[in-house]
Design a protein around this motif. Structure first.
Motif, PDB file in Angstrom:
ATOM      1  N   ALA A 159      52.425  36.257  44.723  1.00 50.02           N
ATOM      2  CA  ALA A 159      51.961  37.322  43.837  1.00 50.02           C
ATOM      3  C   ALA A 159      50.516  37.659  44.174  1.00 50.02           C
ATOM      4  O   ALA A 159      49.787  36.852  44.765  1.00 50.02           O
ATOM      5  N   ILE A 160      50.105  38.862  43.794  1.00 48.90           N
ATOM      6  CA  ILE A 160      48.735  39.322  44.033  1.00 48.90           C
ATOM      7  C   ILE A 160      48.165  39.792  42.708  1.00 48.90           C
ATOM      8  O   ILE A 160      48.677  40.747  42.101  1.00 48.90           O
ATOM      9  N   ALA A 161      47.136  39.109  42.237  1.00 47.09           N
ATOM     10  CA  ALA A 161      46.495  39.455  40.967  1.00 47.09           C
ATOM     11  C   ALA A 161      45.298  40.359  41.238  1.00 47.09           C
ATOM     12  O   ALA A 161      44.441  40.034  42.068  1.00 47.09           O
ATOM     13  N   ILE A 162      45.233  41.492  40.533  1.00 36.39           N
ATOM     14  CA  ILE A 162      44.122  42.430  40.652  1.00 36.39           C
ATOM     15  C   ILE A 162      43.405  42.464  39.308  1.00 36.39           C
ATOM     16  O   ILE A 162      44.031  42.679  38.269  1.00 36.39           O
ATOM     17  N   ARG A 163      42.073  42.260  39.303  1.00 40.87           N
ATOM     18  CA  ARG A 163      41.307  42.258  38.061  1.00 40.87           C
ATOM     19  C   ARG A 163      40.120  43.209  38.162  1.00 40.87           C
ATOM     20  O   ARG A 163      39.642  43.485  39.259  1.00 40.87           O
ATOM     21  N   ASN A 164      39.651  43.676  37.000  1.00 36.59           N
ATOM     22  CA  ASN A 164      38.487  44.557  37.006  1.00 36.59           C
ATOM     23  C   ASN A 164      37.353  43.982  36.160  1.00 36.59           C
ATOM     24  O   ASN A 164      37.470  42.888  35.599  1.00 36.59           O
ATOM     25  N   LYS A 165      36.254  44.738  36.064  1.00 34.60           N
ATOM     26  CA  LYS A 165      35.064  44.242  35.374  1.00 34.60           C
ATOM     27  C   LYS A 165      35.309  43.979  33.895  1.00 34.60           C
ATOM     28  O   LYS A 165      34.646  43.154  33.276  1.00 34.60           O
ATOM     29  N   LYS A 170      39.042  51.640  42.847  1.00 35.21           N
ATOM     30  CA  LYS A 170      40.166  51.783  41.935  1.00 35.21           C
ATOM     31  C   LYS A 170      41.472  51.459  42.651  1.00 35.21           C
ATOM     32  O   LYS A 170      41.723  51.947  43.746  1.00 35.21           O
ATOM     33  N   LEU A 171      42.283  50.629  41.992  1.00 31.46           N
ATOM     34  CA  LEU A 171      43.638  50.379  42.491  1.00 31.46           C
ATOM     35  C   LEU A 171      44.501  51.578  42.144  1.00 31.46           C
ATOM     36  O   LEU A 171      44.589  51.967  40.979  1.00 31.46           O
ATOM     37  N   VAL A 172      45.126  52.177  43.149  1.00 30.11           N
ATOM     38  CA  VAL A 172      46.006  53.322  42.950  1.00 30.11           C
ATOM     39  C   VAL A 172      47.389  52.960  43.480  1.00 30.11           C
ATOM     40  O   VAL A 172      47.551  52.707  44.678  1.00 30.11           O
ATOM     41  N   VAL A 173      48.372  52.902  42.586  1.00 28.06           N
ATOM     42  CA  VAL A 173      49.749  52.623  42.978  1.00 28.06           C
ATOM     43  C   VAL A 173      50.482  53.966  42.970  1.00 28.06           C
ATOM     44  O   VAL A 173      51.075  54.364  41.959  1.00 28.06           O
ATOM     45  N   ALA A 174      50.407  54.658  44.097  1.00 26.17           N
ATOM     46  CA  ALA A 174      50.860  56.053  44.166  1.00 26.17           C
ATOM     47  C   ALA A 174      52.366  56.193  44.019  1.00 26.17           C
ATOM     48  O   ALA A 174      52.854  57.255  43.624  1.00 26.17           O
ATOM     49  N   GLY A 175      53.106  55.142  44.322  1.00 21.25           N
ATOM     50  CA  GLY A 175      54.553  55.229  44.260  1.00 21.25           C
ATOM     51  C   GLY A 175      55.138  55.068  42.872  1.00 21.25           C
ATOM     52  O   GLY A 175      56.330  55.310  42.670  1.00 21.25           O
ATOM     53  N   ASP A 176      54.315  54.679  41.884  1.00 22.35           N
ATOM     54  CA  ASP A 176      54.819  54.477  40.530  1.00 22.35           C
ATOM     55  C   ASP A 176      55.058  55.811  39.826  1.00 22.35           C
ATOM     56  O   ASP A 176      54.329  56.782  40.037  1.00 22.35           O
ATOM     57  N   SER A 188      47.339  51.620  37.708  1.00 19.97           N
ATOM     58  CA  SER A 188      46.161  52.117  38.421  1.00 19.97           C
ATOM     59  C   SER A 188      44.911  51.675  37.674  1.00 19.97           C
ATOM     60  O   SER A 188      44.577  52.206  36.615  1.00 19.97           O
ATOM     61  N   LEU A 189      44.221  50.681  38.217  1.00 20.93           N
ATOM     62  CA  LEU A 189      43.153  49.967  37.528  1.00 20.93           C
ATOM     63  C   LEU A 189      41.800  50.331  38.133  1.00 20.93           C
ATOM     64  O   LEU A 189      41.600  50.224  39.340  1.00 20.93           O
ATOM     65  N   GLU A 190      40.852  50.770  37.279  1.00 19.16           N
ATOM     66  CA  GLU A 190      39.533  51.191  37.753  1.00 19.16           C
ATOM     67  C   GLU A 190      38.539  50.038  37.796  1.00 19.16           C
ATOM     68  O   GLU A 190      38.673  49.053  37.089  1.00 19.16           O
ATOM     69  N   GLU A 191      37.537  50.198  38.651  1.00 23.71           N
ATOM     70  CA  GLU A 191      36.414  49.279  38.789  1.00 23.71           C
ATOM     71  C   GLU A 191      36.894  47.843  39.032  1.00 23.71           C
ATOM     72  O   GLU A 191      36.464  46.904  38.374  1.00 23.71           O
ATOM     73  N   ILE A 192      37.776  47.694  40.016  1.00 22.95           N
ATOM     74  CA  ILE A 192      38.315  46.371  40.297  1.00 22.95           C
ATOM     75  C   ILE A 192      37.267  45.509  40.997  1.00 22.95           C
ATOM     76  O   ILE A 192      36.433  46.002  41.767  1.00 22.95           O
ATOM     77  N   THR A 193      37.328  44.222  40.726  1.00 22.36           N
ATOM     78  CA  THR A 193      36.349  43.279  41.279  1.00 22.36           C
ATOM     79  C   THR A 193      37.000  42.139  42.052  1.00 22.36           C
ATOM     80  O   THR A 193      36.362  41.538  42.912  1.00 22.36           O
ATOM     81  N   ASP A 194      38.269  41.828  41.730  1.00 23.50           N
ATOM     82  CA  ASP A 194      38.904  40.641  42.307  1.00 23.50           C
ATOM     83  C   ASP A 194      40.325  40.940  42.767  1.00 23.50           C
ATOM     84  O   ASP A 194      41.087  41.602  42.043  1.00 23.50           O
ATOM     85  N   ILE A 195      40.669  40.409  43.928  1.00 24.37           N
ATOM     86  CA  ILE A 195      42.045  40.410  44.430  1.00 24.37           C
ATOM     87  C   ILE A 195      42.359  38.965  44.812  1.00 24.37           C
ATOM     88  O   ILE A 195      41.727  38.406  45.710  1.00 24.37           O
ATOM     89  N   GLU A 196      43.298  38.361  44.115  1.00 23.77           N
ATOM     90  CA  GLU A 196      43.640  36.962  44.364  1.00 23.77           C
ATOM     91  C   GLU A 196      45.099  36.835  44.771  1.00 23.77           C
ATOM     92  O   GLU A 196      45.995  37.310  44.072  1.00 23.77           O
ATOM     93  N   VAL A 197      45.339  36.194  45.899  1.00 24.93           N
ATOM     94  CA  VAL A 197      46.694  35.922  46.370  1.00 24.93           C
ATOM     95  C   VAL A 197      47.091  34.556  45.836  1.00 24.93           C
ATOM     96  O   VAL A 197      46.395  33.557  46.055  1.00 24.93           O
ATOM     97  N   ILE A 198      48.209  34.505  45.117  1.00 24.17           N
ATOM     98  CA  ILE A 198      48.569  33.273  44.414  1.00 24.17           C
ATOM     99  C   ILE A 198      50.024  32.890  44.665  1.00 24.17           C
ATOM    100  O   ILE A 198      50.865  33.725  44.960  1.00 24.17           O
ATOM    101  N   ASP A 199      50.256  31.599  44.552  1.00 23.05           N
ATOM    102  CA  ASP A 199      51.601  31.028  44.643  1.00 23.05           C
ATOM    103  C   ASP A 199      51.857  30.323  43.326  1.00 23.05           C
ATOM    104  O   ASP A 199      51.255  29.291  43.040  1.00 23.05           O
TER     105      ASP A 199
END
Length: 343
Positions: free
Chosen positions: A97-103, A162-168, A174-185
């Motif tokens: 999984a990939i976690a995306i977080r913002n400020k 900004k995370l943009v998921v154009a296919g949705d 679509s999350l603005e001002e993102i700060t972190d991308i974490e790849v997790i198991d």
């Protein structure tokens, strides 16, 4: 070894001058990666970019404007960081999984598969936007009080990156001002027992927000027929399948599962093979309607190795397909969960 040298080459070629330590206004990429990165907004603009249109309407009907976004594919950044999975017993990345977080502390979860088994332009880290203005006004059909707030959305301040998921279909991910991308198991926290034999006559749905139950027959669900190309990363093209079954989305909805963008679904078989789907790709993307639990292939019931197969028709590779489904586990990924998963 080739992948390692490719990662080094990409870093030397594209990442000269980028910071590898935390900085105040940087985007950090970490977790299960060989090369944790910290990238400033200025550095993001140096990457080759692509443009997508996003009609920003959320699932609850809130209108946020229509924009052309320009940015870097998320896949490009993750390839630069070089995802590295630690498990030897199941080395494929299809359960990551990939976690995306913002400020503001908001978080959404993507699956590895929707990033790497789809065309890379569908998910961007945007650095700029241009509003798409209507050519005519709305005076003939609506009052000023109605349409002025909608026009105002086209002039709103957008916080990048900004995370943009154009296919949705809807813009909730679509999350603005993102700060972190974490790849997790997250699989270390799953209580699963691996069985040597690939056979299951039923599958069980369990986990967060659901009363556990089992299904040995899907005849009560509307029948969904699909024609799929089977192309795997390992053995390549294996022909065209005629599949028939039930929509995974409908099975989950009937189980009382409510869409939560921090939940994922782990679909697993008795031999330990598994894949992960995000809540967003099942419930917000049009691709979610093309994910089925099949009980018939080429007009025949599935007798060899269990009764049910997970099929994801819009994946470019078939490696997230799961034969002999034994369990579908619903998991909420919170910050507490992440801490457990990475220990």
């Amino acid at each position: 070894m080739k992948k390692y040298f490719l990662c080094v080459f990409l870093i030397v070629t594209f990442f000269t001058g980028y910071a590898f330590a935390d900085s105040k206004d940087s985007l950090s990429i970490y977790g299960l990666v060989k090369n944790p990165l910290s990238i400033s907004m200025q550095d993001l603009t140096k990457f080759q970019s692509i443009q997508v249109q996003m009609n920003e309407v959320t699932n609850d009907g809130e209108f946020r404007g229509v924009f052309h976004y320009r940015g870097v594919p998320l896949r490009t950044l993750l390839e630069l960081a070089c995802i590295k999975k630690n498990k030897k017993e199941f080395s494929k990345s299809v359960d990551l999984a990939i976690a995306i977080r913002n400020k503001k502390g908001s978080q959404i979860i993507l699956s590895w598969g929707e990033v790497f088994y789809r065309n890379s332009g569908e998910i961007l880290i945007a650095t700029a936007a241009v509003p798409i203005m209507p050519h005519k006004d709305c005076k003939g059909c609506h009052s000023l009080e109605f349409y002025k707030p909608l026009i105002d959305q086209l002039h709103r301040n957008i916080c990048f990156p900004k995370l943009v998921v154009a296919g949705d279909s809807f813009a909730d991910r679509s999350l603005e001002e993102i700060t972190d991308i974490e790849v997790i198991d997250i699989t270390p926290i799953i209580n699963d027992k691996k069985e040597p034999k690939l056979f299951s006559k039923q599958f069980r749905i369990t986990g967060y927000g659901v009363k556990p139950f089992s299904l040995s027959d899907i005849a009560q669900y509307p029948r969904k027929n699909m024609r799929l190309k089977k192309i795997g990363e390992g053995k390549g093209y294996h022909g065209i399948l005629q599949a028939s079954g039930a929509s995974l989305k409908q099975i989950l909805e009937n189980a009382g599962i409510k869409p939560d963008l921090n939940t994922v679904f782990i679909v697993s078989a008795p031999d330990g093979y598994r894949s992960l789907l995000s809540c967003g790709e099942v419930f917000l993307s049009p691709s979610g309607d093309q994910i089925i639990i099949a009980d018939r292939i080429n007009g025949q019931s599935i007798d060899s190795g269990g009764k049910f197969i997970l099929l994801i028709s819009n994946d470019l590779m078939a490696d997230r397909w799961v034969k002999s489904i034994e369990k579908i586990e619903v998991i909420l990924i919170s910050n507490k969960t992440l801490g457990l998963a990475q220990n």
